[in-house]
Design an enzyme around this catalytic site. Structure first.
Site, PDB file in Angstrom:
ATOM      1  N   GLY A 145       0.796  -1.218   0.000  1.00  0.00           N
ATOM      2  CA  GLY A 145       0.000   0.000   0.000  1.00  0.00           C
ATOM      3  C   GLY A 145       0.833   1.274   0.000  1.00  0.00           C
ATOM      4  O   GLY A 145       0.301   2.362  -0.203  1.00  0.00           O
ATOM      5  N   GLU A 146       2.118   1.142   0.296  1.00  0.00           N
ATOM      6  CA  GLU A 146       2.951   2.344   0.386  1.00  0.00           C
ATOM      7  C   GLU A 146       3.842   2.464  -0.861  1.00  0.00           C
ATOM      8  O   GLU A 146       3.399   2.887  -1.901  1.00  0.00           O
ATOM      9  CB  GLU A 146       3.743   2.329   1.699  1.00  0.00           C
ATOM     10  CG  GLU A 146       2.773   2.375   2.903  1.00  0.00           C
ATOM     11  CD  GLU A 146       3.453   2.429   4.248  1.00  0.00           C
ATOM     12  OE1 GLU A 146       4.401   3.204   4.401  1.00  0.00           O
ATOM     13  OE2 GLU A 146       3.027   1.678   5.157  1.00  0.00           O
ATOM     14  N   MET A 147       5.088   2.008  -0.809  1.00  0.00           N
ATOM     15  CA  MET A 147       5.962   2.192  -1.977  1.00  0.00           C
ATOM     16  C   MET A 147       5.940   0.992  -2.919  1.00  0.00           C
ATOM     17  O   MET A 147       6.440   1.061  -4.045  1.00  0.00           O
ATOM     18  CB  MET A 147       7.376   2.519  -1.506  1.00  0.00           C
ATOM     19  CG  MET A 147       7.439   3.904  -0.838  1.00  0.00           C
ATOM     20  SD  MET A 147       8.971   4.227   0.061  1.00  0.00           S
ATOM     21  CE  MET A 147      10.094   4.585  -1.271  1.00  0.00           C
TER      22      MET A 147
END
Lengths: 348, 113
Positions: A145-147
């Site tokens: 969900g982030e990088m």
């Protein structure tokens, strides 16, 4: 006029905890300080030593490498998001959003914590799931969900960039480009992101003119009636602890996911108050836009009373006391760190 | 009670894990977010099966004490300055004891048979 904590020096009392309000009242009346339990001594506000692992010492080459990696969007799966996208130095090393925005513009569940002074933290992330900066550094890179990047893809990607080969070799001779050296370099850079001297620090050092009388009254409230210092303590204004402070609009179990003890249901790490005017909105879910809203939350003893931390209680602050507290909190913001954005190594 | 009845009683109590009169009770303070005994930090402490530890909060904020170890699972809850809570250890082995609120307050308890 209220005195700085070290203004009334009495031999042997420097390390005692004193109540400023009591002390001030009795200073005038009797001329001595009375030991009590809530006001920290000046030594408590001294900047602590950084805890640096023996195998991750700081060198200019490591810090420079970490800085390049921190600002490099090629660390993400999309090649579009860097650490600095969310931990933006222009926004108090956070993002100014209630909760973070990640890969594919997903709105995530928790606010981006500032990385200012995170080098002093004993645990990383809102739920404390990482014990070190090195352990933490790879988490957001790999989180879908982030990088949204896998290390299996990232490492060859970095190896193909000649400038990085050279920078890694200078920073970590013969160790190569690995998950360990990537994590160590980012951690090394993060250890340089520490707060500068704030007006509060100058007051603690004895400069009576460094903060306003309102801020001094706010400090007495902070340590006394408002009970902020039950959790926000010492130089970094943290207790390295986890508390459910009864926030609205959240069903996030917080640290309970890691440690199944009832008190941790809905509990999150106490954040620093350093440079607090730069890190709005506030709380792990970014539910409050202003310091006034934060103070109102504590004034009513928390909104959601289920599993509330026992240190939380209604404060019944007056309007002028709330303003004084705000003035004190503003005095915790120092000059911003001077940061130049690095030129990143080119792909060929 | 005759001597053999008393002996039998002790044997049954020991078998049931009930502390006999020989069991010791120790006080460990919670101070400056640290487990302390006689003003010294306690990182590791040895007791015997049946002994009791009394955890006393000396800090002006709430503390918790818990363990989720194989030999002992307990949660003493959160309690304020001046209050204390105790727990008896009935199995041998090692227990990690911690304050859930302040995880740096951590010690290992070695419970000997």
């Amino acid at each position: 006029m209220m005195k700085a904590p070290n203004a009334g020096k009495v031999p042997g009392t420097q390390h005692r905890r004193l109540t400023l309000l009591t002390a001030i009242g009795l200073l005038g009346a009797f001329g001595w300080l009375v030991p009590h339990e809530t006001l920290a001594a000046p030594a408590d506000y001294q900047r602590p030593e950084l805890r640096i692992p023996k195998d991750s010492t700081l060198t200019p080459e490591r810090i420079a490498l970490g800085k390049a990696l921190f600002f490099d969007p090629r660390l993400s799966g999309s090649n579009w998001i860097s650490c600095a996208t969310c931990h933006n130095p222009a926004l108090g090393w956070s993002d100014g959003l209630p909760t973070a925005i990640g890969h594919n513009m997903q709105v995530l569940g928790r606010a981006t914590p500032t990385i200012l002074n995170t080098a002093y933290n004993k645990k990383q992330f809102w739920d404390g799931r990482s014990p070190t900066l090195e352990h933490q550094a790879l988490g957001p890179i790999e989180a879908a969900g982030e990088m949204n990047q896998t290390l299996a893809e990232l490492i060859p990607e970095l190896k193909a960039i000649p400038g990085y080969e050279l920078m890694f070799e200078r920073a970590y001779p013969q160790e190569g480009i690995t998950d360990k050296t990537i994590a160590k370099a980012i951690a090394a850079f993060e250890r340089t992101i520490v707060s500068t001297e704030a007006p509060f620090d100058r007051w603690v050092s004895g400069d009576e003119s460094a903060i306003s009388d309102a801020a001094k009254r706010g400090f007495a409230l902070f340590e006394g009636k408002a009970n902020c210092a039950a959790c926000h303590q010492k130089f970094n204004f943290v207790d390295d602890g986890f508390h459910n402070i009864g926030l609205p609009s959240t069903d996030d179990p917080g640290r309970y996911v890691l440690v199944k003890v009832d008190v941790l249901q809905g509990a999150f790490k106490t954040p620093t108050l350093r440079d607090i005017t730069r890190t709005a909105p506030y709380m792990h879910n970014g539910v409050y836009a202003t310091l006034a809203e934060v103070i109102d939350h504590y004034d009513v003893g928390g909104v959601n009373k289920s599993n509330l931390d026992p240190n939380m209680k209604p404060l019944r602050l007056t309007a002028s006391e709330k303003k004084d507290l705000t003035e004190f909190l503003k005095a915790l913001t120092g000059a911003p760190l001077e940061i130049t954005v690095p030129n990143l190594p080119s792909a060929f | 009670m005759r001597w053999y009845e008393l002996t039998l009683c002790y044997v049954f109590m020991a078998a049931a894990g009930v502390p006999s009169g020989l069991a010791a009770e120790y006080e460990i303070d919670q101070q400056d977010k640290t487990f302390m005994m006689n003003n010294a930090k306690v990182e590791r402490f040895s007791i015997k099966v049946g002994d009791t530890i009394n955890f006393k909060n000396l800090d002006p904020w709430f503390h918790n004490v818990f363990s989720l170890s194989d030999i002992s699972t307990f949660d003493l809850g959160s309690y304020p300055q001046g209050q204390h809570k105790s727990v008896m250890f009935s199995k041998a082995g090692e227990a990690e004891v911690e304050c859930a609120i302040h995880p740096q307050m951590y010690m290992i308890l070695e419970v000997k048979p």
